[in-house]
Motif scaffolding. Structure first.
Motif, PDB file in Angstrom:
ATOM      1  N   MET A   1      -0.947 -26.750 -14.251  1.00  0.00           N
ATOM      2  CA  MET A   1       0.451 -26.318 -14.230  1.00  0.00           C
ATOM      3  C   MET A   1       1.337 -27.474 -13.768  1.00  0.00           C
ATOM      4  SD  MET A   1       0.655 -23.213 -15.264  1.00  0.00           S
ATOM      5  CE  MET A   1       2.277 -22.764 -14.651  1.00  0.00           C
ATOM      6  N   ARG A   2       2.457 -27.624 -14.439  1.00  0.00           N
ATOM      7  CA  ARG A   2       3.384 -28.693 -14.092  1.00  0.00           C
ATOM      8  C   ARG A   2       4.378 -28.237 -13.015  1.00  0.00           C
ATOM      9  NH1 ARG A   2       4.819 -31.796 -19.754  1.00  0.00           N
ATOM     10  NH2 ARG A   2       2.654 -32.063 -20.434  1.00  0.00           N
ATOM     11  N   ALA A   3       4.891 -29.221 -12.303  1.00  0.00           N
ATOM     12  CA  ALA A   3       5.869 -28.915 -11.256  1.00  0.00           C
ATOM     13  C   ALA A   3       7.273 -28.774 -11.822  1.00  0.00           C
ATOM     14  CB  ALA A   3       5.846 -30.026 -10.197  1.00  0.00           C
ATOM     15  N   ALA A   4       7.449 -29.107 -13.104  1.00  0.00           N
ATOM     16  CA  ALA A   4       8.759 -28.986 -13.761  1.00  0.00           C
ATOM     17  C   ALA A   4       8.568 -28.325 -15.126  1.00  0.00           C
ATOM     18  CB  ALA A   4       9.400 -30.363 -13.916  1.00  0.00           C
ATOM     19  N   PRO A   5       9.576 -27.591 -15.614  1.00  0.00           N
ATOM     20  CA  PRO A   5       9.454 -26.865 -16.897  1.00  0.00           C
ATOM     21  C   PRO A   5       9.674 -27.787 -18.087  1.00  0.00           C
ATOM     22  CG  PRO A   5      11.603 -26.440 -15.951  1.00  0.00           C
ATOM     23  CD  PRO A   5      10.870 -27.301 -14.953  1.00  0.00           C
ATOM     24  N   THR A   6       8.754 -28.719 -18.286  1.00  0.00           N
ATOM     25  CA  THR A   6       8.950 -29.743 -19.319  1.00  0.00           C
ATOM     26  C   THR A   6       8.144 -29.495 -20.591  1.00  0.00           C
ATOM     27  OG1 THR A   6       7.256 -31.071 -18.184  1.00  0.00           O
ATOM     28  CG2 THR A   6       9.573 -31.542 -17.667  1.00  0.00           C
ATOM     29  N   ILE A   7       7.569 -28.308 -20.738  1.00  0.00           N
ATOM     30  CA  ILE A   7       6.964 -27.923 -22.018  1.00  0.00           C
ATOM     31  C   ILE A   7       7.927 -26.970 -22.713  1.00  0.00           C
ATOM     32  CG2 ILE A   7       5.085 -26.690 -23.151  1.00  0.00           C
ATOM     33  CD1 ILE A   7       3.183 -27.792 -21.134  1.00  0.00           C
ATOM     34  N   GLY A 148       6.369 -24.609 -17.297  1.00  0.00           N
ATOM     35  CA  GLY A 148       5.390 -25.607 -16.900  1.00  0.00           C
ATOM     36  C   GLY A 148       4.082 -25.487 -17.633  1.00  0.00           C
ATOM     37  N   SER A 149       3.941 -24.537 -18.555  1.00  0.00           N
ATOM     38  CA  SER A 149       2.724 -24.378 -19.335  1.00  0.00           C
ATOM     39  C   SER A 149       3.069 -23.836 -20.714  1.00  0.00           C
ATOM     40  CB  SER A 149       1.743 -23.426 -18.643  1.00  0.00           C
ATOM     41  OG  SER A 149       2.234 -22.089 -18.700  1.00  0.00           O
ATOM     42  N   LYS A 150       2.122 -23.979 -21.650  1.00  0.00           N
ATOM     43  CA  LYS A 150       2.351 -23.514 -23.014  1.00  0.00           C
ATOM     44  C   LYS A 150       2.487 -21.995 -23.064  1.00  0.00           C
ATOM     45  CE  LYS A 150      -0.091 -25.671 -26.269  1.00  0.00           C
ATOM     46  NZ  LYS A 150      -1.231 -26.345 -26.952  1.00  0.00           N
ATOM     47  N   MET A 151       1.624 -21.304 -22.335  1.00  0.00           N
ATOM     48  CA  MET A 151       1.681 -19.846 -22.355  1.00  0.00           C
ATOM     49  C   MET A 151       3.048 -19.341 -21.910  1.00  0.00           C
ATOM     50  SD  MET A 151      -0.454 -17.028 -20.123  1.00  0.00           S
ATOM     51  CE  MET A 151       0.488 -17.371 -18.645  1.00  0.00           C
ATOM     52  N   LEU A 152       3.542 -19.859 -20.795  1.00  0.00           N
ATOM     53  CA  LEU A 152       4.809 -19.386 -20.260  1.00  0.00           C
ATOM     54  C   LEU A 152       5.990 -19.836 -21.116  1.00  0.00           C
ATOM     55  CD1 LEU A 152       4.056 -19.923 -16.491  1.00  0.00           C
ATOM     56  CD2 LEU A 152       4.366 -17.731 -17.642  1.00  0.00           C
ATOM     57  N   ALA A 153       5.894 -21.014 -21.732  1.00  0.00           N
ATOM     58  CA  ALA A 153       6.967 -21.466 -22.611  1.00  0.00           C
ATOM     59  C   ALA A 153       7.097 -20.537 -23.814  1.00  0.00           C
ATOM     60  CB  ALA A 153       6.712 -22.896 -23.061  1.00  0.00           C
ATOM     61  N   LYS A 154       5.956 -20.073 -24.338  1.00  0.00           N
ATOM     62  CA  LYS A 154       5.997 -19.157 -25.484  1.00  0.00           C
ATOM     63  C   LYS A 154       6.553 -17.795 -25.063  1.00  0.00           C
ATOM     64  CE  LYS A 154       3.096 -17.281 -29.177  1.00  0.00           C
ATOM     65  NZ  LYS A 154       4.053 -17.626 -30.236  1.00  0.00           N
ATOM     66  N   LEU A 227      -8.503 -14.516 -19.409  1.00  0.00           N
ATOM     67  CA  LEU A 227      -7.453 -13.534 -19.148  1.00  0.00           C
ATOM     68  C   LEU A 227      -7.037 -13.552 -17.679  1.00  0.00           C
ATOM     69  CD1 LEU A 227      -5.663 -11.205 -20.023  1.00  0.00           C
ATOM     70  CD2 LEU A 227      -7.598  -9.664 -19.699  1.00  0.00           C
ATOM     71  N   TYR A 228      -7.980 -13.671 -16.797  1.00  0.00           N
ATOM     72  CA  TYR A 228      -7.656 -13.676 -15.359  1.00  0.00           C
ATOM     73  C   TYR A 228      -6.815 -14.907 -15.000  1.00  0.00           C
ATOM     74  CZ  TYR A 228      -8.234 -13.484 -10.300  1.00  0.00           C
ATOM     75  OH  TYR A 228      -7.992 -13.420  -8.954  1.00  0.00           O
ATOM     76  N   ALA A 229      -7.189 -16.070 -15.549  1.00  0.00           N
ATOM     77  CA  ALA A 229      -6.432 -17.289 -15.263  1.00  0.00           C
ATOM     78  C   ALA A 229      -5.002 -17.187 -15.781  1.00  0.00           C
ATOM     79  CB  ALA A 229      -7.135 -18.495 -15.892  1.00  0.00           C
ATOM     80  N   MET A 230      -4.835 -16.644 -16.984  1.00  0.00           N
ATOM     81  CA  MET A 230      -3.494 -16.548 -17.555  1.00  0.00           C
ATOM     82  C   MET A 230      -2.657 -15.508 -16.819  1.00  0.00           C
ATOM     83  SD  MET A 230      -3.873 -17.107 -21.651  1.00  0.00           S
ATOM     84  CE  MET A 230      -4.319 -18.729 -22.285  1.00  0.00           C
ATOM     85  N   ARG A 234      -1.934 -19.460 -14.815  1.00  0.00           N
ATOM     86  CA  ARG A 234      -2.624 -20.745 -14.944  1.00  0.00           C
ATOM     87  C   ARG A 234      -2.921 -21.055 -16.414  1.00  0.00           C
ATOM     88  NH1 ARG A 234      -7.254 -19.319 -10.505  1.00  0.00           N
ATOM     89  NH2 ARG A 234      -5.934 -19.228  -8.636  1.00  0.00           N
ATOM     90  N   ASP A 235      -2.417 -22.161 -16.864  1.00  0.00           N
ATOM     91  CA  ASP A 235      -2.657 -22.584 -18.245  1.00  0.00           C
ATOM     92  C   ASP A 235      -2.454 -24.092 -18.295  1.00  0.00           C
ATOM     93  OD1 ASP A 235      -2.942 -22.886 -20.958  1.00  0.00           O
ATOM     94  OD2 ASP A 235      -0.946 -22.120 -21.448  1.00  0.00           O
TER      95      ASP A 235
END
Length: 477
Positions: A1-7, A148-154, A227-230, A234-235
């Motif tokens: 996970m990134r510390a900034a929303p750069t995805i 900060g991750s692909k999952m959350l950006a989508k 599934l638990y990580a997401m 966490r991604d």
């Protein structure tokens, strides 16, 4: 996970339908449905106006027509959409060298790799600038998610629809996801969602409460652990600039089940040639030929043959597909046929020699089989030879007449045309020897409708016009 929303995740809004509305002024603000128009067609995209009636992608077209009988129903113009997609992807490439296209209308971008953002403010500015540039260049809108991750950006881009931007600050993931349905997590479809619901797990927070061990017990190790990580947000999947194509394929669903064996074979040969055209267009060759057959009872069979070397020769692919068809029982009818090539590679000189060797071996084997067949026929006598002649290949005249099919495809609803007197327009519909055309351009007012005989010499197919003044001209040739 990134510390900034750069995805960044970009998802164009109702892309196919929006492109049709942008190119056809009379359809703006009205329900538009794009997809296969035959009895077995499905919806590819529905405009937001059509979605209010309950129409959505992957819905059978017949059901869509019942829900929204007054909508405009158009065939897809994929060359047109690809051209617009190319313009959008070029804009994404200006932001970063790491662009991961998922489809014509969707992609991830690593803003940090492009040096355009390393914090929330920079990411938001880049996202807003992208949305403005897309509108200026194409006349269409897109929704942007930043995280900060692909999952959350989508997930954020879904929240932003239509025509918006949502940024998820790192550290707020658990709070955001907790009350949401577990279906929001990528990879959780209807079946998995129902399985979890029966176990008393309906929200993301309940996934976390259940714990990893319980999820592994319910879903298996790979799916349960993921599934638990997401669910925890966490991604760590990176944005991948290029994805190697694994296969190239084409398929057709028929309005009426095919029963005639010769017609089925001709369709397979036609699909093989289309597949090779797409294969060559992608700059690949392939070793494995795959035939897909969906029968009248919805059972689906696949057969494959692996060659000694990669090929992009239409004759080789067509012959292999025909051999595979001989292994399939089509009694009862066929509703879908598909031909694909996998085991892709870049075409090299060595491939040519390998293929030549494979063809030589095949010819030798075919010669031996032909000799054996000739001996068998001679031994069986004149009666057997006559039966073999009667059941051999028939003349192509047995195929259904193509003139009507060509005319229908030629004047499919939504396709571009040009009239020698009235100028550019698009087909509203055709039938009974007539074609109805609305004459308008992307930047004009809604145009008038006129009807012509199908064979009118002044009416001909045309390339789409640019959506915005000065925009790129789209060629579908």
């Amino acid at each position: 996970m990134r510390a900034a929303p750069t995805i960044l995740h970009l998802d164009m809004d109702a892309f196919f339908a929006a492109a049709e509305q942008a190119s056809k002024p009379s359809l703006r603000g009205k329900p538009v449905v794009v997809g296969g128009l035959g009895p077995r067609g499905v919806v590819a995209t529905a405009s937001y106006e059509a979605r209010r009636f309950g129409v959505h992608s992957a819905m059978p077209m017949g059901q869509a027509r019942r829900l929204a009988p007054n909508a405009a129903y158009l065939v897809p113009r994929f060359a047109f959409y690809r051209a617009i997609s190319g313009q959008v992807m070029e804009l994404l490439g200006r932001l970063s060298p790491l662009v991961e296209p998922l489809s014509l209308d969707e992609a991830f971008v690593d803003l940090e790799a492009g040096g355009v953002a390393d914090d929330s403010a920079g990411a938001r500015e880049a996202g807003e600038r992208l949305r403005r540039d897309i509108l200026t260049t194409t006349g269409l809108t897109g929704s942007v998610g930043l995280a900060g991750s692909k999952m959350l950006a989508k997930i954020a881009s879904e929240e932003a629809k239509p025509d918006g931007l949502v940024l998820i600050e790192p550290g707020t993931e658990r709070e955001l996801l907790g009350p949401r349905s577990v279906r929001i997590i990528p990879g959780v479809g209807p079946a998995t969602g129902e399985h979890l619901r029966r176990a008393g797990i309906g929200t993301v927070a309940e996934v976390v409460e259940a714990g990893e061990d319980e999820l592994v017990r319910l879903l298996g190790r790979a799916h349960g652990t993921s599934l638990y990580a997401m669910a925890l947000g966490r991604d760590d999947r990176p944005v991948v600039a290029e994805r190697d194509a694994k296969s190239v394929s084409v398929e057709d669903t028929f309005d009426v089940d095919l029963h005639d064996r010769l017609r089925i074979r001709l369709e397979v040969e036609r699909l093989a040639e289309r597949c090779v055209a797409r294969l060559r267009g992608s700059g690949h060759s392939g070793r494995t030929i795959v035939l897909k057959v969906r029968r009248y009872d919805f059972s689906t069979l696949t057969r494959s043959e692996t060659l000694r070397g990669p090929t992009d020769d239409p004759v080789v692919v067509r012959d292999a597909a025909a051999r595979l068809l001989d292994l399939v029982d089509t009694t009862g009818g066929v509703r879908l046929l598909g031909v694909g090539v996998s085991g892709l590679a870049d075409y090299t000189q060595e491939d040519l020699f390998a293929q030549a060797e494979a063809e030589a071996v095949a010819e030798a084997e075919a010669g031996a089989e032909a000799a054996a067949d000739a001996t068998a026929v001679a031994e069986a006598g004149t009666e057997a030879a006559e039966r073999a002649a009667e059941t051999g290949p028939q003349a192509p005249a047995a195929a259904p007449p193509a003139a009507t099919e060509t005319a229908e495809r030629h004047w499919a609803p939504g396709n571009d045309v040009r009239h020698a007197v009235y100028g550019p327009g698009w087909v509203q519909g055709s039938g009974v020897g007539r074609v109805t055309v609305r004459f308008e351009e992307p930047c004009s007012a809604p145009g008038r409708v006129r009807t012509f005989v199908v064979g009118d010499p002044d009416l001909e197919p045309a390339d789409p016009l640019p959506l915005v003044p000065g925009g790129a001209t789209v060629s579908t040739a």
